[in-house]
Design a protein around this motif. Structure first.
Motif, PDB file in Angstrom:
ATOM      1  N   ASN A 257       0.829  -1.208   0.000  1.00 57.25           N
ATOM      2  CA  ASN A 257       0.000   0.000   0.000  1.00 57.25           C
ATOM      3  C   ASN A 257       0.864   1.258   0.000  1.00 57.25           C
ATOM      4  O   ASN A 257       0.577   2.232  -0.716  1.00 57.25           O
ATOM      5  CB  ASN A 257      -0.925  -0.010   1.210  1.00 57.25           C
ATOM      6  N   ASP A 258       1.930   1.245   0.802  1.00 63.31           N
ATOM      7  CA  ASP A 258       2.835   2.395   0.867  1.00 63.31           C
ATOM      8  C   ASP A 258       3.532   2.649  -0.462  1.00 63.31           C
ATOM      9  O   ASP A 258       3.974   3.773  -0.731  1.00 63.31           O
ATOM     10  CB  ASP A 258       3.883   2.180   1.962  1.00 63.31           C
ATOM     11  N   LYS A 259       3.631   1.616  -1.286  1.00 65.71           N
ATOM     12  CA  LYS A 259       4.282   1.747  -2.586  1.00 65.71           C
ATOM     13  C   LYS A 259       3.273   1.903  -3.723  1.00 65.71           C
ATOM     14  O   LYS A 259       3.651   1.916  -4.902  1.00 65.71           O
ATOM     15  CB  LYS A 259       5.174   0.522  -2.847  1.00 65.71           C
ATOM     16  N   GLY A 260       2.004   2.006  -3.380  1.00 65.72           N
ATOM     17  CA  GLY A 260       0.979   2.196  -4.392  1.00 65.72           C
ATOM     18  C   GLY A 260       0.688   0.957  -5.217  1.00 65.72           C
ATOM     19  O   GLY A 260       0.250   1.051  -6.364  1.00 65.72           O
ATOM     20  N   LEU A 261       0.887  -0.221  -4.613  1.00 65.77           N
ATOM     21  CA  LEU A 261       0.658  -1.484  -5.305  1.00 65.77           C
ATOM     22  C   LEU A 261      -0.530  -2.215  -4.691  1.00 65.77           C
ATOM     23  O   LEU A 261      -0.859  -2.007  -3.518  1.00 65.77           O
ATOM     24  CB  LEU A 261       1.910  -2.365  -5.225  1.00 65.77           C
ATOM     25  N   SER A 262      -1.164  -3.068  -5.480  1.00 61.54           N
ATOM     26  CA  SER A 262      -2.377  -3.764  -5.041  1.00 61.54           C
ATOM     27  C   SER A 262      -2.123  -5.250  -4.848  1.00 61.54           C
ATOM     28  O   SER A 262      -1.864  -5.976  -5.812  1.00 61.54           O
ATOM     29  CB  SER A 262      -3.489  -3.566  -6.078  1.00 61.54           C
ATOM     30  N   VAL A 263      -2.182  -5.712  -3.601  1.00 63.40           N
ATOM     31  CA  VAL A 263      -2.049  -7.131  -3.292  1.00 63.40           C
ATOM     32  C   VAL A 263      -3.436  -7.742  -3.144  1.00 63.40           C
ATOM     33  O   VAL A 263      -4.255  -7.257  -2.369  1.00 63.40           O
ATOM     34  CB  VAL A 263      -1.236  -7.361  -2.002  1.00 63.40           C
ATOM     35  N   ARG A 264      -3.693  -8.794  -3.882  1.00 64.81           N
ATOM     36  CA  ARG A 264      -5.007  -9.458  -3.849  1.00 64.81           C
ATOM     37  C   ARG A 264      -4.941 -10.730  -3.001  1.00 64.81           C
ATOM     38  O   ARG A 264      -4.980 -10.695  -1.800  1.00 64.81           O
ATOM     39  CB  ARG A 264      -5.463  -9.770  -5.278  1.00 64.81           C
ATOM     40  N   HIS A 265      -4.817 -11.880  -3.669  1.00 65.45           N
ATOM     41  CA  HIS A 265      -4.857 -13.165  -2.958  1.00 65.45           C
ATOM     42  C   HIS A 265      -3.531 -13.456  -2.253  1.00 65.45           C
ATOM     43  O   HIS A 265      -2.462 -13.218  -2.804  1.00 65.45           O
ATOM     44  CB  HIS A 265      -5.151 -14.305  -3.925  1.00 65.45           C
ATOM     45  N   ILE A 266      -3.635 -13.991  -1.041  1.00 65.35           N
ATOM     46  CA  ILE A 266      -2.468 -14.492  -0.314  1.00 65.35           C
ATOM     47  C   ILE A 266      -2.822 -15.880   0.205  1.00 65.35           C
ATOM     48  O   ILE A 266      -3.733 -16.032   1.030  1.00 65.35           O
ATOM     49  CB  ILE A 266      -2.073 -13.580   0.865  1.00 65.35           C
ATOM     50  N   LEU A 267      -2.131 -16.899  -0.301  1.00 66.39           N
ATOM     51  CA  LEU A 267      -2.376 -18.282   0.090  1.00 66.39           C
ATOM     52  C   LEU A 267      -1.180 -18.818   0.854  1.00 66.39           C
ATOM     53  O   LEU A 267      -0.036 -18.491   0.547  1.00 66.39           O
ATOM     54  CB  LEU A 267      -2.610 -19.161  -1.144  1.00 66.39           C
ATOM     55  N   GLU A 268      -1.448 -19.662   1.846  1.00 68.61           N
ATOM     56  CA  GLU A 268      -0.339 -20.281   2.577  1.00 68.61           C
ATOM     57  C   GLU A 268       0.382 -21.298   1.706  1.00 68.61           C
ATOM     58  O   GLU A 268       1.609 -21.362   1.697  1.00 68.61           O
ATOM     59  CB  GLU A 268      -0.837 -20.941   3.852  1.00 68.61           C
ATOM     60  N   THR A 269      -0.389 -22.117   0.979  1.00 71.12           N
ATOM     61  CA  THR A 269       0.190 -23.099   0.067  1.00 71.12           C
ATOM     62  C   THR A 269      -0.593 -23.080  -1.248  1.00 71.12           C
ATOM     63  O   THR A 269      -1.788 -22.763  -1.256  1.00 71.12           O
ATOM     64  CB  THR A 269       0.143 -24.526   0.648  1.00 71.12           C
ATOM     65  N   PRO A 270       0.031 -23.450  -2.353  1.00 70.77           N
ATOM     66  CA  PRO A 270      -0.662 -23.419  -3.640  1.00 70.77           C
ATOM     67  C   PRO A 270      -1.369 -24.712  -4.014  1.00 70.77           C
ATOM     68  O   PRO A 270      -2.037 -24.765  -5.043  1.00 70.77           O
ATOM     69  CB  PRO A 270       0.481 -23.147  -4.622  1.00 70.77           C
ATOM     70  N   ILE A 271      -1.260 -25.747  -3.190  1.00 69.69           N
ATOM     71  CA  ILE A 271      -1.686 -27.064  -3.645  1.00 69.69           C
ATOM     72  C   ILE A 271      -3.190 -27.135  -3.945  1.00 69.69           C
ATOM     73  O   ILE A 271      -3.600 -27.778  -4.920  1.00 69.69           O
ATOM     74  CB  ILE A 271      -1.275 -28.163  -2.628  1.00 69.69           C
ATOM     75  N   ALA A 272      -4.031 -26.469  -3.150  1.00 68.92           N
ATOM     76  CA  ALA A 272      -5.469 -26.498  -3.420  1.00 68.92           C
ATOM     77  C   ALA A 272      -5.779 -25.818  -4.750  1.00 68.92           C
ATOM     78  O   ALA A 272      -6.574 -26.314  -5.548  1.00 68.92           O
ATOM     79  CB  ALA A 272      -6.236 -25.828  -2.287  1.00 68.92           C
ATOM     80  N   GLY A 273      -5.138 -24.679  -5.004  1.00 67.66           N
ATOM     81  CA  GLY A 273      -5.326 -23.979  -6.264  1.00 67.66           C
ATOM     82  C   GLY A 273      -4.827 -24.775  -7.449  1.00 67.66           C
ATOM     83  O   GLY A 273      -5.444 -24.776  -8.524  1.00 67.66           O
ATOM     84  N   LEU A 274      -3.718 -25.479  -7.271  1.00 66.06           N
ATOM     85  CA  LEU A 274      -3.191 -26.323  -8.346  1.00 66.06           C
ATOM     86  C   LEU A 274      -4.122 -27.490  -8.643  1.00 66.06           C
ATOM     87  O   LEU A 274      -4.294 -27.880  -9.803  1.00 66.06           O
ATOM     88  CB  LEU A 274      -1.803 -26.854  -7.965  1.00 66.06           C
ATOM     89  N   THR A 275      -4.704 -28.047  -7.594  1.00 62.23           N
ATOM     90  CA  THR A 275      -5.648 -29.146  -7.796  1.00 62.23           C
ATOM     91  C   THR A 275      -6.840 -28.674  -8.617  1.00 62.23           C
ATOM     92  O   THR A 275      -7.269 -29.350  -9.568  1.00 62.23           O
ATOM     93  CB  THR A 275      -6.124 -29.702  -6.439  1.00 62.23           C
TER      94      THR A 275
END
Length: 288
Positions: A257-275
């Protein structure tokens, strides 16, 4: 049966999808072809993963740290084929492509890893189109658990921590001294894992202004080193995967935010998304 893997230097998450669509899971230690050869990887898979597999594996999609060249991918592929000789299709790709597919699926965006190590890429919805150029643990990995732990330990050994923080560190890690650290850094395997183990100290003490600033500065360096390379960074969604990004998400979002950038999704691990990604791919292929 389809076998999917997300492997970091510390652990590997596995998912199987059988012919009925049923999903099962398993976990083994992490693998890195920079530190392990095919025989060592195969031996571990034979012992810890194979007993959990109930059907014949026909397709393997492996995403792993250190798998960023034909040679390193070949080390892992050889190990997988030795353990699953009936697999007709074995694809070994970087953990970064795995992160991008898990986070973005079929949409364009910037995918980042902040775990034991760090990396980032520009993804077009199918493939990586621009890499940030991470230099791995000793020369890079800014913002990662390894980087945070290394920075903390170096400051401790140089007496650069405030007395109250140094005393907490000393009580928590009474056996950490110069010779022990040097041995782990230059003689023992997986120095990145060793140093990353200290990053939890910063998390537990993040209310201390010095600990907070160390994390803030590390994330700021990550954005400046990797995300700024992408010309359209301010107009694209930025996603993260990894334990460091997940547990320090409040500080990470503040830095962005301080750098004017937008962070959306933050996942602990990618395995569910990969599945989900590979289930979607199978559905498209089958016309479902």
């Amino acid at each position: 049966m389809i076998l999917i893997a997300d492997s970091g230097s510390t652990k590997t998450d596995w998912r199987t999808i059988d012919t009925t669509g049923r999903v099962d899971q398993a976990r083994t230690i992490g693998f890195n072809p920079y530190y392990q050869d095919s025989a060592a990887i195969a031996a571990e898979l034979q012992t810890s993963l194979l007993p959990t597999i109930q059907e014949t594996v026909t397709d393997v999609f492996y995403y792993g740290t250190g798998c960023n060249s034909e040679e390193s991918c070949g080390v892992v592929e050889k190990a997988i084929r030795a353990v699953f000789p009936d697999a007709q299709n074995v694809q070994v790709s970087s953990d970064l492509l795995g992160a991008a597919r898990a986070l973005c699926h079929h949409n364009a965006g910037i995918a980042c890893i902040l775990g034991t190590g760090s990396n980032a890429c520009l993804y077009d919805g199918r493939d990586i189109v621009q890499l940030s150029g991470s230099l791995a643990f000793w020369l890079g990995d800014e913002g990662s658990g390894g980087y945070l732990g290394k920075t903390l330990v170096v400051r401790y050994l140089h007496d650069q921590l405030p007395p109250e923080l140094a005393e907490k560190f000393r009580k928590r890690y009474p056996k950490v001294d110069r010779l022990t650290v040097l041995d782990h850094a230059y003689k023992q395997p997986f120095p990145n894992r060793y140093f990353a183990s200290f990053s939890k100290f910063l998390f537990d003490n993040r209310s201390h202004p010095v600990a907070y600033q160390m994390v803030y500065d590390a994330f700021s360096l990550f954005f400046d080193t990797y995300i700024r390379k992408f010309a359209d960074a301010k107009n694209l969604p930025i996603h993260f995967v990894g334990s460091v990004a997940f547990y320090y998400s409040d500080i990470l979002r503040q830095v962005a935010n301080d750098k004017g950038l937008s962070v959306r999704h933050i996942l602990e691990t990618p395995i569910a998304g990969l599945t989900l990604y590979h289930q979607d791919a199978e559905s498209l292929l089958s016309g479902k």
